[in-house]
Motif scaffolding. Structure first.
Motif, PDB file in Angstrom:
ATOM      1  N   SER A  51      23.804 158.846 108.387  1.00 24.29           N
ATOM      2  CA  SER A  51      25.199 159.237 108.193  1.00 24.29           C
ATOM      3  C   SER A  51      26.019 158.292 107.321  1.00 24.29           C
ATOM      4  CB  SER A  51      25.886 159.377 109.557  1.00 24.29           C
ATOM      5  OG  SER A  51      25.941 158.128 110.217  1.00 24.29           O
ATOM      6  N   GLU A  52      25.559 157.068 107.103  1.00 26.12           N
ATOM      7  CA  GLU A  52      26.352 156.084 106.363  1.00 26.12           C
ATOM      8  C   GLU A  52      25.508 155.377 105.294  1.00 26.12           C
ATOM      9  OE1 GLU A  52      28.213 153.413 109.147  1.00 26.12           O
ATOM     10  OE2 GLU A  52      29.020 155.070 110.330  1.00 26.12           O
ATOM     11  N   PRO A  53      25.103 156.089 104.247  1.00 26.20           N
ATOM     12  CA  PRO A  53      24.276 155.447 103.215  1.00 26.20           C
ATOM     13  C   PRO A  53      25.061 154.402 102.418  1.00 26.20           C
ATOM     14  CG  PRO A  53      24.941 157.621 102.484  1.00 26.20           C
ATOM     15  CD  PRO A  53      25.412 157.477 103.912  1.00 26.20           C
ATOM     16  N   LEU A  54      24.391 153.321 102.059  1.00 25.91           N
ATOM     17  CA  LEU A  54      24.992 152.339 101.149  1.00 25.91           C
ATOM     18  C   LEU A  54      24.965 152.856  99.721  1.00 25.91           C
ATOM     19  CD1 LEU A  54      23.782 148.752 102.124  1.00 25.91           C
ATOM     20  CD2 LEU A  54      26.080 149.682 102.191  1.00 25.91           C
ATOM     21  N   ASN A  55      23.908 153.578  99.383  1.00 24.53           N
ATOM     22  CA  ASN A  55      23.734 154.090  98.026  1.00 24.53           C
ATOM     23  C   ASN A  55      23.669 155.618  98.092  1.00 24.53           C
ATOM     24  OD1 ASN A  55      22.925 154.778  95.455  1.00 24.53           O
ATOM     25  ND2 ASN A  55      21.435 153.120  95.273  1.00 24.53           N
ATOM     26  N   ALA A  56      24.829 156.249  98.038  1.00 22.21           N
ATOM     27  CA  ALA A  56      24.891 157.709  98.139  1.00 22.21           C
ATOM     28  C   ALA A  56      24.327 158.398  96.897  1.00 22.21           C
ATOM     29  CB  ALA A  56      26.326 158.155  98.368  1.00 22.21           C
ATOM     30  N   ASP A  57      24.306 157.705  95.765  1.00 21.64           N
ATOM     31  CA  ASP A  57      23.763 158.288  94.533  1.00 21.64           C
ATOM     32  C   ASP A  57      22.243 158.398  94.582  1.00 21.64           C
ATOM     33  OD1 ASP A  57      26.314 158.516  93.448  1.00 21.64           O
ATOM     34  OD2 ASP A  57      26.204 156.538  92.495  1.00 21.64           O
ATOM     35  N   ARG A  58      21.601 157.523  95.338  1.00 27.62           N
ATOM     36  CA  ARG A  58      20.144 157.545  95.515  1.00 27.62           C
ATOM     37  C   ARG A  58      19.833 157.519  97.002  1.00 27.62           C
ATOM     38  NH1 ARG A  58      17.656 152.833  93.616  1.00 27.62           N
ATOM     39  NH2 ARG A  58      15.749 153.831  94.264  1.00 27.62           N
ATOM     40  N   PRO A  59      19.848 158.679  97.649  1.00 32.58           N
ATOM     41  CA  PRO A  59      19.661 158.715  99.107  1.00 32.58           C
ATOM     42  C   PRO A  59      18.375 158.058  99.584  1.00 32.58           C
ATOM     43  CG  PRO A  59      20.371 160.851  98.291  1.00 32.58           C
ATOM     44  CD  PRO A  59      20.081 159.993  97.088  1.00 32.58           C
ATOM     45  N   GLU A  60      17.324 158.069  98.774  1.00 31.06           N
ATOM     46  CA  GLU A  60      16.048 157.479  99.190  1.00 31.06           C
ATOM     47  C   GLU A  60      15.968 155.982  98.912  1.00 31.06           C
ATOM     48  OE1 GLU A  60      15.784 157.984  94.908  1.00 31.06           O
ATOM     49  OE2 GLU A  60      16.570 159.258  96.475  1.00 31.06           O
ATOM     50  N   ALA A  61      17.035 155.384  98.401  1.00 30.48           N
ATOM     51  CA  ALA A  61      17.037 153.959  98.043  1.00 30.48           C
ATOM     52  C   ALA A  61      16.767 153.086  99.269  1.00 30.48           C
ATOM     53  CB  ALA A  61      18.382 153.582  97.424  1.00 30.48           C
ATOM     54  N   PRO A  62      16.042 151.996  99.082  1.00 30.67           N
ATOM     55  CA  PRO A  62      15.680 151.139 100.213  1.00 30.67           C
ATOM     56  C   PRO A  62      16.885 150.558 100.957  1.00 30.67           C
ATOM     57  CG  PRO A  62      14.855 150.221  98.137  1.00 30.67           C
ATOM     58  CD  PRO A  62      15.468 151.539  97.827  1.00 30.67           C
ATOM     59  N   GLU A  63      17.986 150.349 100.271  1.00 38.43           N
ATOM     60  CA  GLU A  63      19.149 149.769 100.946  1.00 38.43           C
ATOM     61  C   GLU A  63      19.776 150.724 101.975  1.00 38.43           C
ATOM     62  OE1 GLU A  63      20.593 150.872  96.708  1.00 38.43           O
ATOM     63  OE2 GLU A  63      18.804 150.031  97.614  1.00 38.43           O
ATOM     64  N   ASN A  64      19.383 151.977 101.948  1.00 38.87           N
ATOM     65  CA  ASN A  64      19.866 152.925 102.951  1.00 38.87           C
ATOM     66  C   ASN A  64      19.087 152.813 104.260  1.00 38.87           C
ATOM     67  OD1 ASN A  64      21.873 153.899 101.291  1.00 38.87           O
ATOM     68  ND2 ASN A  64      20.552 155.445 100.401  1.00 38.87           N
ATOM     69  N   ARG A  65      17.968 152.117 104.234  1.00 40.79           N
ATOM     70  CA  ARG A  65      17.165 151.838 105.437  1.00 40.79           C
ATOM     71  C   ARG A  65      17.437 150.385 105.818  1.00 40.79           C
ATOM     72  NH1 ARG A  65      13.943 154.277 101.642  1.00 40.79           N
ATOM     73  NH2 ARG A  65      12.837 152.368 101.147  1.00 40.79           N
ATOM     74  N   ARG A  66      18.346 150.202 106.764  1.00 40.52           N
ATOM     75  CA  ARG A  66      18.798 148.841 107.035  1.00 40.52           C
ATOM     76  C   ARG A  66      19.322 148.710 108.457  1.00 40.52           C
ATOM     77  NH1 ARG A  66      22.803 151.891 105.204  1.00 40.52           N
ATOM     78  NH2 ARG A  66      24.937 151.481 105.848  1.00 40.52           N
ATOM     79  N   VAL A  67      19.621 147.466 108.825  1.00 41.83           N
ATOM     80  CA  VAL A  67      20.334 147.156 110.054  1.00 41.83           C
ATOM     81  C   VAL A  67      21.511 146.274 109.672  1.00 41.83           C
ATOM     82  CG1 VAL A  67      20.226 145.945 112.262  1.00 41.83           C
ATOM     83  CG2 VAL A  67      18.302 147.346 111.520  1.00 41.83           C
ATOM     84  N   THR A  68      22.676 146.591 110.194  1.00 36.85           N
ATOM     85  CA  THR A  68      23.860 145.776 109.966  1.00 36.85           C
ATOM     86  C   THR A  68      24.363 145.261 111.311  1.00 36.85           C
ATOM     87  OG1 THR A  68      25.278 147.733 109.996  1.00 36.85           O
ATOM     88  CG2 THR A  68      24.574 146.953 107.853  1.00 36.85           C
ATOM     89  N   ILE A  69      24.964 144.083 111.276  1.00 40.54           N
ATOM     90  CA  ILE A  69      25.537 143.492 112.476  1.00 40.54           C
ATOM     91  C   ILE A  69      27.043 143.481 112.290  1.00 40.54           C
ATOM     92  CG2 ILE A  69      25.652 141.413 113.912  1.00 40.54           C
ATOM     93  CD1 ILE A  69      22.769 140.812 112.933  1.00 40.54           C
ATOM     94  N   VAL A  70      27.739 144.102 113.217  1.00 39.32           N
ATOM     95  CA  VAL A  70      29.182 144.288 113.103  1.00 39.32           C
ATOM     96  C   VAL A  70      29.856 143.707 114.337  1.00 39.32           C
ATOM     97  CG1 VAL A  70      31.009 146.010 112.857  1.00 39.32           C
ATOM     98  CG2 VAL A  70      28.781 146.421 111.811  1.00 39.32           C
TER      99      VAL A  70
END
Length: 74
Positions: A51-70
């Protein structure tokens, strides 16, 4: 306290991506507890699916598979 947010790219079903992102978040939380002694009750693993991609232009981009600490708001 912190949210550990797992993310996935949109390849695969929404259900699969939700499970994958939740497993990612849980894995990181478990690592922080076991390897760094962080109290488990300070960490809340959350799966965000795709639901929250970092790279919306490339949905399959590796940066969309991540863990963030908030940091949780008080």
């Amino acid at each position: 306290a912190f949210n550990i947010e797992g993310h996935a790219d949109p390849r695969g079903s929404a259900e699969l991506n939700q499970k994958l992102s939740a497993a990612r978040a849980q894995s990181v939380a478990a690592y922080l507890v076991s390897a760094h002694g962080i109290a488990a009750d300070r960490l809340s693993p959350v799966g965000k699916g795709s639901s929250e991609p970092l790279n919306a232009d490339r949905p399959e981009a590796p940066e969309n598979r991540r863990v963030t600490i908030v940091t949780k708001r008080q």
